[in-house]
Design an enzyme around this catalytic site. Structure first.
Site, PDB file in Angstrom:
ATOM      1  N   HIS A   1       0.815  -1.223   0.000  1.00 29.16           N
ATOM      2  CA  HIS A   1       0.000   0.000   0.000  1.00 29.16           C
ATOM      3  C   HIS A   1       0.852   1.278   0.000  1.00 29.16           C
ATOM      4  O   HIS A   1       0.299   2.371  -0.090  1.00 29.16           O
ATOM      5  CB  HIS A   1      -0.948   0.031   1.204  1.00 29.16           C
ATOM      6  CG  HIS A   1      -1.914  -1.110   1.226  1.00 29.16           C
ATOM      7  ND1 HIS A   1      -2.740  -1.393   0.161  1.00 29.16           N
ATOM      8  CD2 HIS A   1      -2.180  -2.058   2.164  1.00 29.16           C
ATOM      9  CE1 HIS A   1      -3.478  -2.465   0.448  1.00 29.16           C
ATOM     10  NE2 HIS A   1      -3.149  -2.895   1.659  1.00 29.16           N
TER      11      HIS A   1
ATOM     12  N   ASP B   1      -2.529 -10.772  -1.940  1.00 31.19           N
ATOM     13  CA  ASP B   1      -3.082 -10.246  -0.690  1.00 31.19           C
ATOM     14  C   ASP B   1      -4.580  -9.953  -0.912  1.00 31.19           C
ATOM     15  O   ASP B   1      -4.999  -9.684  -2.044  1.00 31.19           O
ATOM     16  CB  ASP B   1      -2.333  -8.957  -0.319  1.00 31.19           C
ATOM     17  CG  ASP B   1      -2.682  -8.413   1.048  1.00 31.19           C
ATOM     18  OD1 ASP B   1      -1.954  -8.710   2.010  1.00 31.19           O
ATOM     19  OD2 ASP B   1      -3.708  -7.690   1.155  1.00 31.19           O
TER      20      ASP B   1
ATOM     21  N   HIS C   1      -6.182  -7.387  -0.153  1.00 31.75           N
ATOM     22  CA  HIS C   1      -6.380  -5.989  -0.540  1.00 31.75           C
ATOM     23  C   HIS C   1      -5.609  -5.646  -1.811  1.00 31.75           C
ATOM     24  O   HIS C   1      -4.536  -6.209  -2.057  1.00 31.75           O
ATOM     25  CB  HIS C   1      -5.902  -5.061   0.591  1.00 31.75           C
ATOM     26  CG  HIS C   1      -6.506  -5.362   1.928  1.00 31.75           C
ATOM     27  ND1 HIS C   1      -5.895  -6.193   2.847  1.00 31.75           N
ATOM     28  CD2 HIS C   1      -7.665  -4.955   2.490  1.00 31.75           C
ATOM     29  CE1 HIS C   1      -6.653  -6.268   3.936  1.00 31.75           C
ATOM     30  NE2 HIS C   1      -7.741  -5.531   3.744  1.00 31.75           N
TER      31      HIS C   1
ATOM     32  N   ASP D   1      -4.348 -12.921   4.069  1.00 35.21           N
ATOM     33  CA  ASP D   1      -5.594 -12.375   4.637  1.00 35.21           C
ATOM     34  C   ASP D   1      -6.849 -12.795   3.868  1.00 35.21           C
ATOM     35  O   ASP D   1      -7.944 -12.367   4.201  1.00 35.21           O
ATOM     36  CB  ASP D   1      -5.530 -10.848   4.841  1.00 35.21           C
ATOM     37  CG  ASP D   1      -4.781 -10.099   3.768  1.00 35.21           C
ATOM     38  OD1 ASP D   1      -4.420 -10.719   2.747  1.00 35.21           O
ATOM     39  OD2 ASP D   1      -4.563  -8.882   3.937  1.00 35.21           O
TER      40      ASP D   1
END
Ligand code: Q9C
Ligand code: ZN
Length: 320
Positions: A136, A170, A172, A259
């Site tokens: 990120h 991931d 996200h 995740d």
């Protein structure tokens, strides 16, 4: 398989996250990487090494001098065991600073770079146990528990030795990684993630974002539903993987988040450890030397098992 670990990640240990105006426990805890390291120590064929110190110029190829100085200077002034929520160079409210954050985040870059160097020198599979995570973080900002973009640093290093594909699994979307390579055709970014209109990072990760200029077509986003389970996830995963195979990279970097696991406390595609085993087998079939870079995954009780299953299956299939 070589795994790279350094204990300076322990210096980054924020106490709380601000969520909906309230303080909640910070999910991105030191135990995540400690658990993964301890579990991999028991796996036959895994050998641990420490990173080494790489020149800061490799960081400045991705992150601005202003941003790096801000992080270094701000963290210096934080008292021990205090969290500071920065007001500059930040994408959201999910990147608290502690006194040790800069040191830990900088060492996570070295951990990724050491992996990239080994892969460039001929290793077929390496695992960089990076913490804090990185995908990120963009050129000028931190966010989403990330400060420096470890996987991007590795991919940028490897791009000097050949064509690079990044596969981000991931939960996200890796908005930072996407941004850093958006204009480039020598590094392909392919991500499978939860719908950003309902999930972090909200701002990016839509399927129409495909790159810019000569980078057009070298960014591919694939969206799946939260809790979708094995079948829909694997169907989309295979589409993403076929983009990776078509590109025929000299090196593959995997942004490896756990995740998507069914018991993840902040996310989850309802995937099991068997699903992660099969994901690992399919990734191992990609015909490029591969660097695994740890991103998210917050079910600490399951992370040891997930990392063990993933690496075992990668190792078995990479060399057969
Ligand atoms: N309390 C990574 O997995 N929090 N970052 C969203 C949930 C931010 C995740 C709200 C999630 C960031 C590397
Ligand atoms: Zn994540």
């Amino acid at each position: 398989m070589i795994a790279i670990y350094d204990n300076s990640h322990l210096l980054h240990d924020p106490e709380y996250e601000i969520y909906d105006g309230a303080k909640i426990n910070y999910p991105e805890v030191p135990d995540r990487i400690e658990t993964i390291k301890n579990s991999l120590t028991q796996v036959d064929g895994v050998e641990f090494i420490s990173p080494k110190s790489f020149d800061d110029k490799l960081v400045f190829e991705l992150h601005s001098k202003q941003y790096v100085s801000y992080l270094k200077d701000t963290t210096k002034q934080i008292a021990p065991n205090r969290d500071l929520y920065p007001s500059n160079f930040i994408h959201d409210t999910y990147a608290p600073l502690t006194q040790g954050t800069f040191t830990a985040a900088r060492k996570a870059v070295d951990t990724a770079l050491r992996g990239a160097e080994l892969v460039a020198q001929g290793d077929s599979l390496v695992y960089s146990l990076c913490r804090p995570p990185g995908h990120h973080a963009g050129g000028n900002y931190m966010g989403g528990y990330c400060y420096f973009n470890n996987a991007a640093a590795a991919a940028n290093f490897l791009s000097k030795h050949g064509k690079v594909a990044i596969l981000d699994i991931d939960y996200h979307h890796g908005n930072g990684t996407q941004e850093l390579f958006y204009d480039r055709d020598d590094v392909l970014y392919v991500s499978v993630h939860a719908d950003p209109s309902l999930n972090y990072p909200y701002s990016h990760g839509f399927e129409h974002e495909r790159g810019r200029g000569k980078g057009l077509g070298y960014n591919q986003n694939f969206i799946v539903d939260k809790n979708c389970g094995t079948k829909p996830y694997m169907a989309t995963f295979h589409q993403a993987l076929s983009k990776i195979n078509e590109f025929n990279a000299d090196f593959l970097v995997v942004s490896l988040g756990f995740d998507g696991y069914r018991d993840d406390p902040i996310a989850g595609f309802n995937l099991s450890s068997e699903d992660y085993a099969s994901i690992a087998k399919y990734i191992a079939d990609v015909d490029s030397p591969t660097l695994l870079v740890q991103e998210g995954g917050y079910c600490v009780e399951a992370l040891g098992e997930l990392a063990r299953v993933f690496t075992k299956n990668m190792m078995q299939h990479k060399n057969s």
